[in-house]
Design a protein around this motif. Structure first.
Motif, PDB file in Angstrom:
ATOM      1  N   LEU A 274      11.024  -3.049 -11.447  1.00 38.31           N
ATOM      2  CA  LEU A 274      10.263  -2.017 -11.732  1.00 38.31           C
ATOM      3  C   LEU A 274       9.946  -0.978 -11.032  1.00 38.31           C
ATOM      4  O   LEU A 274       9.445  -1.051  -9.680  1.00 38.31           O
ATOM      5  N   GLN A 275      10.687   0.271 -11.296  1.00 36.69           N
ATOM      6  CA  GLN A 275      10.577   1.377 -10.076  1.00 36.69           C
ATOM      7  C   GLN A 275       9.602   2.095 -10.544  1.00 36.69           C
ATOM      8  O   GLN A 275       9.491   2.589 -11.749  1.00 36.69           O
ATOM      9  N   MET A 276       8.606   2.354  -9.597  1.00 37.21           N
ATOM     10  CA  MET A 276       7.332   3.226  -9.903  1.00 37.21           C
ATOM     11  C   MET A 276       7.170   4.514  -9.011  1.00 37.21           C
ATOM     12  O   MET A 276       7.297   4.411  -7.794  1.00 37.21           O
ATOM     13  N   ASN A 277       7.255   5.307  -9.685  1.00 37.90           N
ATOM     14  CA  ASN A 277       7.168   6.805  -9.132  1.00 37.90           C
ATOM     15  C   ASN A 277       6.075   7.418  -9.539  1.00 37.90           C
ATOM     16  O   ASN A 277       5.092   7.261 -10.201  1.00 37.90           O
ATOM     17  N   SER A 278       5.734   8.437  -8.565  1.00 38.68           N
ATOM     18  CA  SER A 278       4.442   9.401  -8.935  1.00 38.68           C
ATOM     19  C   SER A 278       3.123   8.659  -9.012  1.00 38.68           C
ATOM     20  O   SER A 278       2.409   8.596 -10.023  1.00 38.68           O
ATOM     21  N   LEU A 279       3.058   7.858  -7.972  1.00 36.39           N
ATOM     22  CA  LEU A 279       1.827   6.573  -8.213  1.00 36.39           C
ATOM     23  C   LEU A 279       0.777   7.317  -8.244  1.00 36.39           C
ATOM     24  O   LEU A 279       0.434   8.335  -7.358  1.00 36.39           O
ATOM     25  N   LYS A 280      -0.379   6.870  -8.955  1.00 36.80           N
ATOM     26  CA  LYS A 280      -1.680   7.315  -9.007  1.00 36.80           C
ATOM     27  C   LYS A 280      -2.850   6.123  -8.565  1.00 36.80           C
ATOM     28  O   LYS A 280      -2.312   4.990  -8.587  1.00 36.80           O
ATOM     29  N   PRO A 281      -3.894   6.378  -8.124  1.00 31.56           N
ATOM     30  CA  PRO A 281      -4.896   5.276  -7.582  1.00 31.56           C
ATOM     31  C   PRO A 281      -5.256   4.304  -9.102  1.00 31.56           C
ATOM     32  O   PRO A 281      -5.361   3.177  -8.783  1.00 31.56           O
ATOM     33  N   ASP A 282      -4.980   4.662 -10.131  1.00 29.54           N
ATOM     34  CA  ASP A 282      -5.285   4.068 -11.206  1.00 29.54           C
ATOM     35  C   ASP A 282      -4.070   3.107 -11.514  1.00 29.54           C
ATOM     36  O   ASP A 282      -4.248   2.336 -12.298  1.00 29.54           O
ATOM     37  N   ASP A 283      -3.050   3.224 -10.960  1.00 34.36           N
ATOM     38  CA  ASP A 283      -1.945   2.123 -10.823  1.00 34.36           C
ATOM     39  C   ASP A 283      -2.222   0.999 -10.041  1.00 34.36           C
ATOM     40  O   ASP A 283      -1.432  -0.075  -9.993  1.00 34.36           O
ATOM     41  N   THR A 284      -3.197   1.284  -9.323  1.00 34.72           N
ATOM     42  CA  THR A 284      -3.599  -0.055  -8.482  1.00 34.72           C
ATOM     43  C   THR A 284      -3.942  -1.382  -9.145  1.00 34.72           C
ATOM     44  O   THR A 284      -4.891  -1.050 -10.180  1.00 34.72           O
ATOM     45  N   ALA A 285      -3.429  -2.335  -8.953  1.00 30.45           N
ATOM     46  CA  ALA A 285      -3.540  -3.537  -9.771  1.00 30.45           C
ATOM     47  C   ALA A 285      -2.509  -4.725  -9.079  1.00 30.45           C
ATOM     48  O   ALA A 285      -1.822  -4.320  -8.188  1.00 30.45           O
TER      49      ALA A 285
ATOM     50  N   LEU B  56       0.885  -1.260   0.016  1.00 29.64           N
ATOM     51  CA  LEU B  56      -0.003  -0.080  -0.046  1.00 29.64           C
ATOM     52  C   LEU B  56       0.757   1.262  -0.068  1.00 29.64           C
ATOM     53  O   LEU B  56       1.795   1.471   0.685  1.00 29.64           O
ATOM     54  N   VAL B  57       0.635   2.326  -0.918  1.00 31.74           N
ATOM     55  CA  VAL B  57       1.375   3.384  -1.043  1.00 31.74           C
ATOM     56  C   VAL B  57       0.372   4.592  -1.339  1.00 31.74           C
ATOM     57  O   VAL B  57      -0.719   4.443  -1.920  1.00 31.74           O
ATOM     58  N   GLN B  58       0.604   5.753  -0.756  1.00 34.20           N
ATOM     59  CA  GLN B  58      -0.093   6.946  -0.920  1.00 34.20           C
ATOM     60  C   GLN B  58       0.211   7.378  -2.353  1.00 34.20           C
ATOM     61  O   GLN B  58       1.149   7.096  -3.115  1.00 34.20           O
ATOM     62  N   PRO B  59      -1.160   8.172  -2.979  1.00 37.87           N
ATOM     63  CA  PRO B  59      -0.707   8.730  -4.247  1.00 37.87           C
ATOM     64  C   PRO B  59       0.404   9.634  -4.278  1.00 37.87           C
ATOM     65  O   PRO B  59       0.423  10.458  -3.099  1.00 37.87           O
ATOM     66  N   GLY B  60       1.290   9.649  -5.087  1.00 39.62           N
ATOM     67  CA  GLY B  60       2.477  10.379  -5.434  1.00 39.62           C
ATOM     68  C   GLY B  60       3.759   9.722  -4.780  1.00 39.62           C
ATOM     69  O   GLY B  60       4.907  10.162  -5.102  1.00 39.62           O
ATOM     70  N   GLY B  61       3.501   8.622  -4.158  1.00 41.78           N
ATOM     71  CA  GLY B  61       4.580   7.867  -3.744  1.00 41.78           C
ATOM     72  C   GLY B  61       5.144   7.034  -4.628  1.00 41.78           C
ATOM     73  O   GLY B  61       4.888   7.117  -5.837  1.00 41.78           O
ATOM     74  N   SER B  62       6.159   6.140  -4.115  1.00 39.04           N
ATOM     75  CA  SER B  62       7.214   5.256  -4.867  1.00 39.04           C
ATOM     76  C   SER B  62       7.110   4.027  -4.412  1.00 39.04           C
ATOM     77  O   SER B  62       6.790   3.676  -3.108  1.00 39.04           O
ATOM     78  N   LEU B  63       7.212   2.910  -5.181  1.00 41.06           N
ATOM     79  CA  LEU B  63       7.315   1.494  -4.786  1.00 41.06           C
ATOM     80  C   LEU B  63       8.391   1.008  -5.961  1.00 41.06           C
ATOM     81  O   LEU B  63       8.485   1.406  -7.116  1.00 41.06           O
ATOM     82  N   ARG B  64       9.143   0.079  -5.422  1.00 41.25           N
ATOM     83  CA  ARG B  64      10.059  -0.898  -6.324  1.00 41.25           C
ATOM     84  C   ARG B  64       9.882  -2.102  -6.404  1.00 41.25           C
ATOM     85  O   ARG B  64       9.742  -2.939  -5.261  1.00 41.25           O
ATOM     86  N   LEU B  65       9.268  -2.783  -7.356  1.00 38.67           N
ATOM     87  CA  LEU B  65       8.679  -4.323  -7.565  1.00 38.67           C
ATOM     88  C   LEU B  65      10.070  -4.985  -8.083  1.00 38.67           C
ATOM     89  O   LEU B  65      11.030  -4.441  -8.886  1.00 38.67           O
TER      90      LEU B  65
END
Length: 115
Positions: free
Chosen positions: A80-91, A10-19
């Motif tokens: 997969l480095q994911m930055n500036s995450l949006k709710p639409d990236d939920t999957a 779980l991450v807030q909008p605008g946050g980052s995750l690395r898969l």
């Protein structure tokens, strides 16, 4: 053969995750590696791809400029480095390896972008 994803959550909008996806049981360096995702009620879509040697990458328009795919053939690893995450990236995000007609899939990992 195994593809094991990690790094979701779980991450807030605008946050980052690395898969990360660690591969075993096949000659990783010979395979194109991809990340797909499937949101609830939607079809699975290609997010990013990287060539076997890592010199070429492709991205879905929806993630271009925000996501970066990379690989380390010495470690059998694709990230997969994911930055500036949006709710639409939920999957659920899936790691995929393909070479000709041979294709392998990971079990997937959930990414939730929500405040």
């Amino acid at each position: 053969v195994q593809l094991v994803e990690s790094g979701g959550g779980l991450v807030q909008p605008g946050g980052s995750l690395r898969l990360s996806c660690v591969a075993s049981g096949f000659t990783f360096r010979q395979y194109v590696m991809k990340w797909y995702r499937q949101a609830p009620g939607k079809e699975r879509e290609l997010v990013a791809a990287i060539s076997s040697a890592g010199g070429k990458t492709n991205y879905a328009n929806s993630v271009k400029g925000r996501f970066t795919i990379s690989r380390d053939n010495a470690k059998n690893l694709v990230d997969l480095q994911m930055n500036s995450l949006k709710p639409d990236d939920t999957a659920v995000y899936y790691c995929n390896g393909i070479r000709g007609l041979t294709e392998y899939w990971g079990k997937g990992i959930l990414v939730t972008v929500s405040s």
